[in-house]
Enzyme design. Structure first.
Site, PDB file in Angstrom:
ATOM      1  N   LYS A   1       0.821  -1.222   0.000  1.00 28.12           N
ATOM      2  CA  LYS A   1       0.000   0.000   0.000  1.00 28.12           C
ATOM      3  C   LYS A   1       0.855   1.273   0.000  1.00 28.12           C
ATOM      4  CE  LYS A   1      -3.985  -2.210   2.204  1.00 28.12           C
ATOM      5  NZ  LYS A   1      -5.010  -2.106   3.289  1.00 28.12           N
TER       6      LYS A   1
ATOM      7  N   TYR B   1     -12.599  -2.158  -3.865  1.00 30.67           N
ATOM      8  CA  TYR B   1     -13.131  -2.203  -2.502  1.00 30.67           C
ATOM      9  C   TYR B   1     -14.659  -2.083  -2.465  1.00 30.67           C
ATOM     10  CZ  TYR B   1      -8.541  -2.053  -0.230  1.00 30.67           C
ATOM     11  OH  TYR B   1      -7.280  -2.357   0.235  1.00 30.67           O
TER      12      TYR B   1
HETATM   13  P1  GDP Z   1      -8.134  -6.648   5.743  1.00 33.47           P
HETATM   14  O1  GDP Z   1      -8.731  -7.814   4.991  1.00 33.47           O
HETATM   15  O2  GDP Z   1      -7.323  -7.080   6.943  1.00 33.47           O
HETATM   16  O3  GDP Z   1      -7.330  -5.726   4.836  1.00 33.47           O
HETATM   17  O4  GDP Z   1      -9.328  -5.789   6.356  1.00 33.47           O
HETATM   18  P2  GDP Z   1     -10.764  -5.344   5.783  1.00 33.47           P
HETATM   19  O5  GDP Z   1     -11.118  -6.114   4.543  1.00 33.47           O
HETATM   20  O6  GDP Z   1     -11.720  -5.382   6.931  1.00 33.47           O
HETATM   21  O7  GDP Z   1     -10.554  -3.796   5.418  1.00 33.47           O
HETATM   22  C1  GDP Z   1      -9.958  -3.400   4.209  1.00 33.47           C
HETATM   23  C2  GDP Z   1      -9.039  -2.240   4.486  1.00 33.47           C
HETATM   24  O8  GDP Z   1      -9.815  -1.121   4.913  1.00 33.47           O
HETATM   25  C3  GDP Z   1      -8.032  -2.455   5.626  1.00 33.47           C
HETATM   26  O9  GDP Z   1      -6.876  -3.179   5.232  1.00 33.47           O
HETATM   27  C4  GDP Z   1      -7.706  -1.025   6.006  1.00 33.47           C
HETATM   28  O10 GDP Z   1      -6.789  -0.425   5.079  1.00 33.47           O
HETATM   29  C5  GDP Z   1      -9.077  -0.355   5.859  1.00 33.47           C
HETATM   30  N1  GDP Z   1      -9.826  -0.344   7.130  1.00 33.47           N
HETATM   31  C6  GDP Z   1     -10.377  -1.416   7.773  1.00 33.47           C
HETATM   32  N2  GDP Z   1     -10.999  -1.037   8.894  1.00 33.47           N
HETATM   33  C7  GDP Z   1     -10.855   0.314   8.961  1.00 33.47           C
HETATM   34  C8  GDP Z   1     -11.301   1.309   9.892  1.00 33.47           C
HETATM   35  O11 GDP Z   1     -11.960   1.017  10.896  1.00 33.47           O
HETATM   36  N3  GDP Z   1     -10.954   2.609   9.612  1.00 33.47           N
HETATM   37  C9  GDP Z   1     -10.224   2.960   8.501  1.00 33.47           C
HETATM   38  N4  GDP Z   1      -9.929   4.260   8.303  1.00 33.47           N
HETATM   39  N5  GDP Z   1      -9.799   2.057   7.607  1.00 33.47           N
HETATM   40  C10 GDP Z   1     -10.093   0.750   7.830  1.00 33.47           C
END
Ligand code: GDP
Length: 140
Positions: free
Chosen positions: A11, A51
């Site tokens: 990233k 996303y």
């Molecule tokens: P991952 O699979 O571990 O990447 O997590 P997720 O699929 O839940 O979220 C996708 C991405 O969104 C994460 O890697 C973070 O970059 C971002 N993200 C997730 N949760 C949060 C949050 O609560 N706040 C913010 N600002 N970004 C988040």
């Protein structure tokens, strides 16, 4: 164990700090092989499409802004149980919760600027690989 492929993104927080090599070494040390890699500047359209499952989440706009704020490195990783293996070496989404020795514990700046993306299932890995790579760009 089955050899499989997963999709990874290094990233913008990591490209900014010039640690793409250090992160790739952690991936390789975890038994993953980089079979495709490209440094790109994601467009807003690409970030929103990639996303899309998070469209209703409160952080969606911030996440898309972050992912387009600088270069990223999109990669296809191959190895035994690559999806799970990659998720293990990445660590928890929030670096505060990530285990010692994981990429996010070592390098992430915040829950958002958490240095790496990794597919969460083989099915999503295929969709995500197809989003960024043509078959002939992947050389195993
Ligand atoms: P991952 O699979 O571990 O990447 O997590 P997720 O699929 O839940 O979220 C996708 C991405 O969104 C994460 O890697 C973070 O970059 C971002 N993200 C997730 N949760 C949060 C949050 O609560 N706040 C913010 N600002 N970004 C988040």
């Amino acid at each position: 164990m089955a050899t499989e492929r997963t999709f990874s993104i290094i990233k913008p927080d990591a490209t900014r700090r010039n640690i793409t090599g250090a992160i790739t070494k952690m991936l390789e040390d975890a038994g993953l092989r980089v079979v495709a890699s490209r440094r790109i500047r994601m467009t807003r359209e690409q970030a929103e499409g990639f996303y899309a499952v998070h469209r209703e989440r409160p952080f969606f706009n911030d996440l898309c802004a972050f992912m387009t704020s600088g270069p990223v490195v999109v990669q296809v990783l191959e190895g035994d149980d690559a999806v799970v293996r990659n998720r293990e070496v990445m660590g928890a989404t929030n670096p505060a919760d990530a285990d010692e020795g994981t990429i996010r514990k070592t390098y992430a700046e915040s829950i958002e600027a958490n240095s790496v993306h990794g597919s969460d299932s083989p099915e999503n890995a295929q969709v995500e690989i197809d989003f960024f790579f043509k078959p002939d760009e992947i050389v195993g």
